[in-house]
Design a protein around this motif. Structure first.
Motif, PDB file in Angstrom:
ATOM      1  N   ALA A   2     -10.293  -2.546  -2.954  1.00 38.53           N
ATOM      2  CA  ALA A   2     -10.030  -2.913  -4.338  1.00 38.53           C
ATOM      3  C   ALA A   2      -9.367  -1.735  -5.032  1.00 38.53           C
ATOM      4  CB  ALA A   2     -11.336  -3.287  -5.035  1.00 38.53           C
ATOM      5  N   ARG A   3      -9.048  -1.916  -6.284  1.00 34.04           N
ATOM      6  CA  ARG A   3      -8.368  -0.862  -7.033  1.00 34.04           C
ATOM      7  C   ARG A   3      -9.155   0.452  -6.982  1.00 34.04           C
ATOM      8  NH1 ARG A   3      -4.009  -0.044  -9.984  1.00 34.04           N
ATOM      9  NH2 ARG A   3      -3.400  -2.205 -10.193  1.00 34.04           N
ATOM     10  N   ARG A   4     -10.459   0.374  -6.907  1.00 29.52           N
ATOM     11  CA  ARG A   4     -11.259   1.599  -6.856  1.00 29.52           C
ATOM     12  C   ARG A   4     -10.977   2.405  -5.588  1.00 29.52           C
ATOM     13  NH1 ARG A   4     -14.751  -2.494  -5.498  1.00 29.52           N
ATOM     14  NH2 ARG A   4     -15.666  -2.319  -3.445  1.00 29.52           N
ATOM     15  N   ASP A   5     -10.393   1.762  -4.571  1.00 36.02           N
ATOM     16  CA  ASP A   5     -10.075   2.449  -3.323  1.00 36.02           C
ATOM     17  C   ASP A   5      -8.727   3.172  -3.376  1.00 36.02           C
ATOM     18  OD1 ASP A   5     -12.428   1.570  -1.928  1.00 36.02           O
ATOM     19  OD2 ASP A   5     -11.501  -0.407  -1.808  1.00 36.02           O
ATOM     20  N   ILE A   6      -7.989   2.987  -4.454  1.00 37.81           N
ATOM     21  CA  ILE A   6      -6.687   3.640  -4.584  1.00 37.81           C
ATOM     22  C   ILE A   6      -6.914   5.114  -4.895  1.00 37.81           C
ATOM     23  CG2 ILE A   6      -4.579   3.742  -5.952  1.00 37.81           C
ATOM     24  CD1 ILE A   6      -4.772   0.685  -6.243  1.00 37.81           C
ATOM     25  N   SER A   7      -6.319   5.966  -4.090  1.00 41.24           N
ATOM     26  CA  SER A   7      -6.544   7.405  -4.194  1.00 41.24           C
ATOM     27  C   SER A   7      -5.574   8.116  -5.125  1.00 41.24           C
ATOM     28  CB  SER A   7      -6.444   8.039  -2.803  1.00 41.24           C
ATOM     29  OG  SER A   7      -5.081   8.017  -2.363  1.00 41.24           O
ATOM     30  N   GLY A  24       6.624 -10.170  -7.542  1.00 43.43           N
ATOM     31  CA  GLY A  24       7.308 -10.573  -6.314  1.00 43.43           C
ATOM     32  C   GLY A  24       8.146  -9.448  -5.739  1.00 43.43           C
ATOM     33  N   VAL A  25       8.856  -8.746  -6.605  1.00 42.67           N
ATOM     34  CA  VAL A  25       9.665  -7.606  -6.167  1.00 42.67           C
ATOM     35  C   VAL A  25       8.768  -6.493  -5.647  1.00 42.67           C
ATOM     36  CG1 VAL A  25      11.233  -5.772  -6.953  1.00 42.67           C
ATOM     37  CG2 VAL A  25      11.611  -8.143  -7.680  1.00 42.67           C
ATOM     38  N   ILE A  26       7.700  -6.225  -6.362  1.00 39.04           N
ATOM     39  CA  ILE A  26       6.768  -5.167  -5.951  1.00 39.04           C
ATOM     40  C   ILE A  26       6.190  -5.479  -4.574  1.00 39.04           C
ATOM     41  CG2 ILE A  26       4.539  -4.081  -6.477  1.00 39.04           C
ATOM     42  CD1 ILE A  26       5.305  -4.575  -9.491  1.00 39.04           C
ATOM     43  N   GLU A  27       5.753  -6.708  -4.380  1.00 40.08           N
ATOM     44  CA  GLU A  27       5.191  -7.099  -3.087  1.00 40.08           C
ATOM     45  C   GLU A  27       6.220  -6.951  -1.973  1.00 40.08           C
ATOM     46  OE1 GLU A  27       3.475 -11.005  -3.459  1.00 40.08           O
ATOM     47  OE2 GLU A  27       2.190 -10.366  -5.109  1.00 40.08           O
ATOM     48  N   GLU A  28       7.461  -7.342  -2.249  1.00 37.94           N
ATOM     49  CA  GLU A  28       8.511  -7.240  -1.239  1.00 37.94           C
ATOM     50  C   GLU A  28       8.809  -5.783  -0.889  1.00 37.94           C
ATOM     51  OE1 GLU A  28      13.142  -8.598  -0.499  1.00 37.94           O
ATOM     52  OE2 GLU A  28      11.999  -9.515  -2.123  1.00 37.94           O
ATOM     53  N   VAL A  29       8.889  -4.934  -1.896  1.00 40.65           N
ATOM     54  CA  VAL A  29       9.146  -3.512  -1.667  1.00 40.65           C
ATOM     55  C   VAL A  29       8.023  -2.887  -0.841  1.00 40.65           C
ATOM     56  CG1 VAL A  29       9.283  -1.264  -2.839  1.00 40.65           C
ATOM     57  CG2 VAL A  29      10.640  -3.188  -3.669  1.00 40.65           C
ATOM     58  N   LEU A  30       6.779  -3.200  -1.198  1.00 43.54           N
ATOM     59  CA  LEU A  30       5.644  -2.630  -0.468  1.00 43.54           C
ATOM     60  C   LEU A  30       5.572  -3.163   0.958  1.00 43.54           C
ATOM     61  CD1 LEU A  30       2.933  -2.596  -3.273  1.00 43.54           C
ATOM     62  CD2 LEU A  30       4.322  -0.684  -2.426  1.00 43.54           C
ATOM     63  N   ALA A  31       5.899  -4.435   1.157  1.00 47.61           N
ATOM     64  CA  ALA A  31       5.917  -5.001   2.509  1.00 47.61           C
ATOM     65  C   ALA A  31       6.984  -4.318   3.355  1.00 47.61           C
ATOM     66  CB  ALA A  31       6.151  -6.508   2.460  1.00 47.61           C
ATOM     67  N   ASP A  92      -0.340   8.078   5.872  1.00 45.39           N
ATOM     68  CA  ASP A  92      -1.550   7.263   6.007  1.00 45.39           C
ATOM     69  C   ASP A  92      -2.209   7.024   4.645  1.00 45.39           C
ATOM     70  OD1 ASP A  92      -1.259   7.014   8.755  1.00 45.39           O
ATOM     71  OD2 ASP A  92      -2.734   8.568   9.235  1.00 45.39           O
ATOM     72  N   ALA A  93      -2.255   8.059   3.810  1.00 46.26           N
ATOM     73  CA  ALA A  93      -2.850   7.910   2.472  1.00 46.26           C
ATOM     74  C   ALA A  93      -2.061   6.897   1.649  1.00 46.26           C
ATOM     75  CB  ALA A  93      -2.897   9.265   1.764  1.00 46.26           C
ATOM     76  N   VAL A  94      -0.743   6.940   1.751  1.00 47.81           N
ATOM     77  CA  VAL A  94       0.094   5.984   1.028  1.00 47.81           C
ATOM     78  C   VAL A  94      -0.170   4.570   1.531  1.00 47.81           C
ATOM     79  CG1 VAL A  94       2.497   5.227   0.697  1.00 47.81           C
ATOM     80  CG2 VAL A  94       1.879   7.642   0.393  1.00 47.81           C
ATOM     81  N   LEU A  95      -0.239   4.411   2.843  1.00 51.71           N
ATOM     82  CA  LEU A  95      -0.469   3.081   3.408  1.00 51.71           C
ATOM     83  C   LEU A  95      -1.836   2.522   3.001  1.00 51.71           C
ATOM     84  CD1 LEU A  95       1.131   3.585   6.924  1.00 51.71           C
ATOM     85  CD2 LEU A  95       2.054   2.237   5.011  1.00 51.71           C
ATOM     86  N   LEU A  96      -2.835   3.376   2.917  1.00 52.63           N
ATOM     87  CA  LEU A  96      -4.154   2.930   2.455  1.00 52.63           C
ATOM     88  C   LEU A  96      -4.106   2.506   0.991  1.00 52.63           C
ATOM     89  CD1 LEU A  96      -6.488   5.520   4.218  1.00 52.63           C
ATOM     90  CD2 LEU A  96      -6.373   3.049   4.654  1.00 52.63           C
ATOM     91  N   ASP A  97      -3.398   3.278   0.176  1.00 57.72           N
ATOM     92  CA  ASP A  97      -3.265   2.899  -1.232  1.00 57.72           C
ATOM     93  C   ASP A  97      -2.524   1.571  -1.371  1.00 57.72           C
ATOM     94  OD1 ASP A  97      -4.620   5.070  -2.253  1.00 57.72           O
ATOM     95  OD2 ASP A  97      -2.982   5.718  -3.561  1.00 57.72           O
ATOM     96  N   ILE A  98      -1.478   1.393  -0.594  1.00 61.82           N
ATOM     97  CA  ILE A  98      -0.724   0.135  -0.652  1.00 61.82           C
ATOM     98  C   ILE A  98      -1.621  -1.033  -0.254  1.00 61.82           C
ATOM     99  CG2 ILE A  98       1.135  -1.182   0.434  1.00 61.82           C
ATOM    100  CD1 ILE A  98       2.763   1.454   0.466  1.00 61.82           C
ATOM    101  N   ALA A  99      -2.412  -0.854   0.790  1.00 65.70           N
ATOM    102  CA  ALA A  99      -3.316  -1.925   1.226  1.00 65.70           C
ATOM    103  C   ALA A  99      -4.307  -2.279   0.124  1.00 65.70           C
ATOM    104  CB  ALA A  99      -4.048  -1.514   2.498  1.00 65.70           C
ATOM    105  N   ALA A 100      -4.856  -1.265  -0.546  1.00 61.24           N
ATOM    106  CA  ALA A 100      -5.816  -1.519  -1.624  1.00 61.24           C
ATOM    107  C   ALA A 100      -5.136  -2.214  -2.798  1.00 61.24           C
ATOM    108  CB  ALA A 100      -6.453  -0.201  -2.081  1.00 61.24           C
ATOM    109  N   TYR A 101      -3.934  -1.803  -3.130  1.00 59.64           N
ATOM    110  CA  TYR A 101      -3.199  -2.415  -4.240  1.00 59.64           C
ATOM    111  C   TYR A 101      -2.879  -3.874  -3.936  1.00 59.64           C
ATOM    112  CZ  TYR A 101       0.554  -3.192  -7.633  1.00 59.64           C
ATOM    113  OH  TYR A 101       1.345  -3.705  -8.637  1.00 59.64           O
ATOM    114  N   VAL A 102      -2.379  -4.139  -2.747  1.00 63.56           N
ATOM    115  CA  VAL A 102      -2.031  -5.506  -2.353  1.00 63.56           C
ATOM    116  C   VAL A 102      -3.276  -6.387  -2.360  1.00 63.56           C
ATOM    117  CG1 VAL A 102      -1.205  -6.921  -0.417  1.00 63.56           C
ATOM    118  CG2 VAL A 102       0.055  -4.871  -1.092  1.00 63.56           C
ATOM    119  N   HIS A 103      -4.377  -5.841  -1.875  1.00 64.70           N
ATOM    120  CA  HIS A 103      -5.628  -6.594  -1.860  1.00 64.70           C
ATOM    121  C   HIS A 103      -6.067  -6.922  -3.292  1.00 64.70           C
ATOM    122  CE1 HIS A 103      -9.502  -7.957  -0.363  1.00 64.70           C
ATOM    123  NE2 HIS A 103     -10.081  -7.222  -1.284  1.00 64.70           N
TER     124      HIS A 103
END
Length: 112
Positions: A2-7, A24-31, A92-103
């Motif tokens: 969740a957002r609390r997991d964003i570092s 939609g653009v944000i999701e596409e960029v992050l994907a 790795d830290a960026v990818l974890l933040d992206i996963a938390a944001y997308v979730h």
């Protein structure tokens, strides 16, 4: 997650502003960033002849999504002041933040 997991490895406010709040653009960029990260990661070793190009590409992509620290680590790696291990750790830290944001965004869409 969740957002609390964003570092803070990614400045999502920057990305949201850059995309004018278009989820939609944000999701596409992050994907795209996540897909490309899977391609870059195996190149982040001194044994790979393209490691410098990979680091340079990661730097630009990182800065584009608001991952300033990763961009800075990549610059230091290009300058010989940081290791490729440092780049991988920051990536790795960026990818974890992206996963938390997308979730978090997926949870919000369920509530809406």
């Amino acid at each position: 997650m969740a957002r609390r997991d964003i570092s803070g490895a990614v400045d999502f406010a920057y990305l949201e502003g850059f995309a004018a709040g278009d989820q939609g653009v944000i999701e596409e960029v992050l994907a795209l960033f996540r897909e490309q990260a899977a391609l870059w990661t195996p190149m982040l070793t001194h044994d790979h002849p393209g490691w410098r190009d990979a680091v340079h590409t990661v730097k630009g992509a990182a800065r584009g999504v608001g991952a300033v620290t990763l961009g800075d680590v990549c610059q230091r790696a290009e300058d010989g002041e940081a290791s490729l291990g440092d780049v991988k750790t920051a990536l790795d830290a960026v990818l974890l933040d992206i996963a938390a944001y997308v979730h978090e965004q997926a949870l919000r869409s369920l509530k809406g």
